[in-house]
Design a protein around this motif. Structure first.
Motif, PDB file in Angstrom:
ATOM      1  N   ARG A 152       0.754  -1.203  -0.139  1.00 44.66           N
ATOM      2  CA  ARG A 152       0.035   0.092  -0.323  1.00 44.66           C
ATOM      3  C   ARG A 152       0.744   1.252  -0.175  1.00 44.66           C
ATOM      4  O   ARG A 152       0.203   2.706  -0.411  1.00 44.66           O
ATOM      5  N   PHE A 153       2.027   0.773   0.811  1.00 39.79           N
ATOM      6  CA  PHE A 153       3.179   2.693   0.473  1.00 39.79           C
ATOM      7  C   PHE A 153       3.293   2.499  -0.516  1.00 39.79           C
ATOM      8  O   PHE A 153       3.509   3.784  -0.571  1.00 39.79           O
ATOM      9  N   VAL A 154       3.552   1.955  -1.749  1.00 39.06           N
ATOM     10  CA  VAL A 154       4.514   2.153  -2.919  1.00 39.06           C
ATOM     11  C   VAL A 154       3.632   2.312  -3.593  1.00 39.06           C
ATOM     12  O   VAL A 154       3.268   3.728  -4.847  1.00 39.06           O
ATOM     13  N   ALA A 155       1.896   1.772  -3.290  1.00 34.87           N
ATOM     14  CA  ALA A 155       1.116   2.064  -4.484  1.00 34.87           C
ATOM     15  C   ALA A 155       1.093   3.942  -3.833  1.00 34.87           C
ATOM     16  O   ALA A 155       0.746   4.527  -4.715  1.00 34.87           O
ATOM     17  N   ALA A 156       0.874   4.422  -2.690  1.00 30.14           N
ATOM     18  CA  ALA A 156       0.177   5.229  -2.461  1.00 30.14           C
ATOM     19  C   ALA A 156       1.222   6.704  -2.523  1.00 30.14           C
ATOM     20  O   ALA A 156       0.799   7.451  -3.660  1.00 30.14           O
ATOM     21  N   GLN A 157       2.905   6.114  -2.449  1.00 26.08           N
ATOM     22  CA  GLN A 157       3.424   7.341  -2.625  1.00 26.08           C
ATOM     23  C   GLN A 157       3.608   7.600  -4.391  1.00 26.08           C
ATOM     24  O   GLN A 157       4.241   8.148  -4.526  1.00 26.08           O
ATOM     25  N   GLY A 158       3.529   6.441  -4.935  1.00 26.42           N
ATOM     26  CA  GLY A 158       3.357   6.749  -6.903  1.00 26.42           C
ATOM     27  C   GLY A 158       2.346   7.862  -7.144  1.00 26.42           C
ATOM     28  O   GLY A 158       1.771   7.609  -8.410  1.00 26.42           O
ATOM     29  N   THR A 159       1.406   7.974  -6.642  1.00 31.10           N
ATOM     30  CA  THR A 159       0.021   8.626  -6.576  1.00 31.10           C
ATOM     31  C   THR A 159       0.169  10.235  -6.073  1.00 31.10           C
ATOM     32  O   THR A 159       0.119  10.494  -5.112  1.00 31.10           O
ATOM     33  N   TYR A 160      -0.014  10.827  -7.194  1.00 38.05           N
ATOM     34  CA  TYR A 160       0.037  12.115  -6.513  1.00 38.05           C
ATOM     35  C   TYR A 160      -0.564  13.247  -7.952  1.00 38.05           C
ATOM     36  O   TYR A 160      -0.631  12.919  -9.290  1.00 38.05           O
ATOM     37  N   ARG A 161      -1.089  14.639  -7.975  1.00 32.64           N
ATOM     38  CA  ARG A 161      -1.154  15.229  -8.650  1.00 32.64           C
ATOM     39  C   ARG A 161      -0.672  17.099  -8.854  1.00 32.64           C
ATOM     40  O   ARG A 161      -0.586  17.141  -7.802  1.00 32.64           O
ATOM     41  N   PHE A 162      -0.722  16.916  -9.637  1.00 27.87           N
ATOM     42  CA  PHE A 162       0.386  18.595  -9.606  1.00 27.87           C
ATOM     43  C   PHE A 162      -0.748  20.048  -8.873  1.00 27.87           C
ATOM     44  O   PHE A 162      -0.197  20.363  -8.340  1.00 27.87           O
ATOM     45  N   ASP A 163      -1.680  19.937  -8.611  1.00 26.62           N
ATOM     46  CA  ASP A 163      -2.610  21.001  -8.228  1.00 26.62           C
ATOM     47  C   ASP A 163      -3.061  20.308  -6.403  1.00 26.62           C
ATOM     48  O   ASP A 163      -4.092  21.032  -6.155  1.00 26.62           O
ATOM     49  N   GLU A 164      -2.724  19.056  -6.263  1.00 25.98           N
ATOM     50  CA  GLU A 164      -2.532  18.919  -5.106  1.00 25.98           C
ATOM     51  C   GLU A 164      -1.819  19.552  -3.888  1.00 25.98           C
ATOM     52  O   GLU A 164      -0.533  19.669  -4.059  1.00 25.98           O
ATOM     53  N   ASP A 165      -2.328  19.651  -2.489  1.00 28.91           N
ATOM     54  CA  ASP A 165      -1.992  20.331  -2.199  1.00 28.91           C
ATOM     55  C   ASP A 165      -0.761  19.495  -1.875  1.00 28.91           C
ATOM     56  O   ASP A 165      -1.358  18.033  -0.841  1.00 28.91           O
ATOM     57  N   PRO A 166       0.343  19.149  -0.966  1.00 29.89           N
ATOM     58  CA  PRO A 166       1.351  18.390  -0.833  1.00 29.89           C
ATOM     59  C   PRO A 166       1.494  18.148   0.727  1.00 29.89           C
ATOM     60  O   PRO A 166       2.417  16.958   0.548  1.00 29.89           O
ATOM     61  N   LYS A 167       0.921  18.972   0.998  1.00 32.78           N
ATOM     62  CA  LYS A 167       0.200  18.354   2.903  1.00 32.78           C
ATOM     63  C   LYS A 167      -1.286  17.242   2.703  1.00 32.78           C
ATOM     64  O   LYS A 167      -0.777  16.396   4.021  1.00 32.78           O
ATOM     65  N   VAL A 168      -1.550  17.161   1.206  1.00 35.81           N
ATOM     66  CA  VAL A 168      -2.620  16.313   1.610  1.00 35.81           C
ATOM     67  C   VAL A 168      -1.574  14.629   1.317  1.00 35.81           C
ATOM     68  O   VAL A 168      -2.375  13.415   1.532  1.00 35.81           O
TER      69      VAL A 168
END
Length: 215
Positions: free
Chosen positions: A94-110
């Motif tokens: 789950r960690f590897v999947a989560a750390q590979g999921t992100y968006r340019f318009d997402e707050d880094p804190k999220v």
């Protein structure tokens, strides 16, 4: 004060009885007190428990009888139970999947908050610093990068008293400047005991190598 013979005799008898009672009390009370002192262990101040990973509550139960293929239980020889092993494997994936999921318009804190429950406090701080690095944020925003991660458990690299290292392949579906692509990378993920739970302690590319035990 003048006492009669009868009064002197009564006084003498009273003193004898009183002394006898005191003697009996001291004879009985002294062993009880010594027994109480010896039964109560004397404790000395100890330092606070280490905040790092702790070992298993008890050593593996081992196998005393003949080893039979039909009933061999590998977990009897490991410092992690089957439940702990399952939890650790799930965390790594789950960690590897989560750390590979992100968006340019997402707050880094999220992004960091999604990983917080999976990792140690130390690793969370490292992830937060990486996610808020200006260069990374600028690149993702300028190219409008969106990544969706998944992960595959490959194998166990190492097992120590406090930690397990899994090799996990992370896969990403990436949209960058309107174009789609895929990426794949294998990581060494260390899951370690953290107080009373298991947390991701460290991760890095699998070909970089990684130390095993953490405590």
């Amino acid at each position: 004060m003048n006492l009669t013979d009868r009064q002197r005799k009564l006084l003498f008898v009273g003193l004898v009885v009183a002394l006898a009672v005191v003697g009996v009390y001291l004879t009985i009370a002294a062993p009880d007190r010594d027994s109480s002192d010896s039964a109560t262990p004397r404790t000395t101040p100890t330092t606070a428990a280490s905040s790092g990973p702790t070992g298993p509550a008890s050593p593996p139960p081992g196998i005393s009888g003949a080893v039979a293929p039909s009933s061999f239980d590998i977990y009897r020889l490991l410092p992690f139970s089957q439940r702990e092993f399952t939890t650790a494997a799930d965390l790594a994936q789950r960690f590897v999947a989560a750390q590979g999921t992100y968006r340019f318009d997402e707050d880094p804190k999220v992004f960091t908050a999604r990983l917080a429950a999976l990792v140690t406090e130390q690793l969370r701080g490292e992830i937060e610093r990486g996610a808020t690095a200006p260069g990374i944020l600028d690149e993702r925003r300028s190219q409008q990068i969106v990544a969706e991660g998944t992960a595959t458990l490959d194998r166990v690299r190492d097992i120590e008293d406090n930690s397990i290292i899994f090799l996990v392949t992370g896969k990403q579906q990436i949209t960058k400047s309107g174009k789609q692509s895929t990426d794949s990378k294998q990581y060494a993920v260390t899951v370690a005991r953290d107080g009373g739970s298991l947390k991701v302690y460290a991760f890095e590319p699998a070909d970089a190598g990684q130390a095993g035990d953490t405590g």
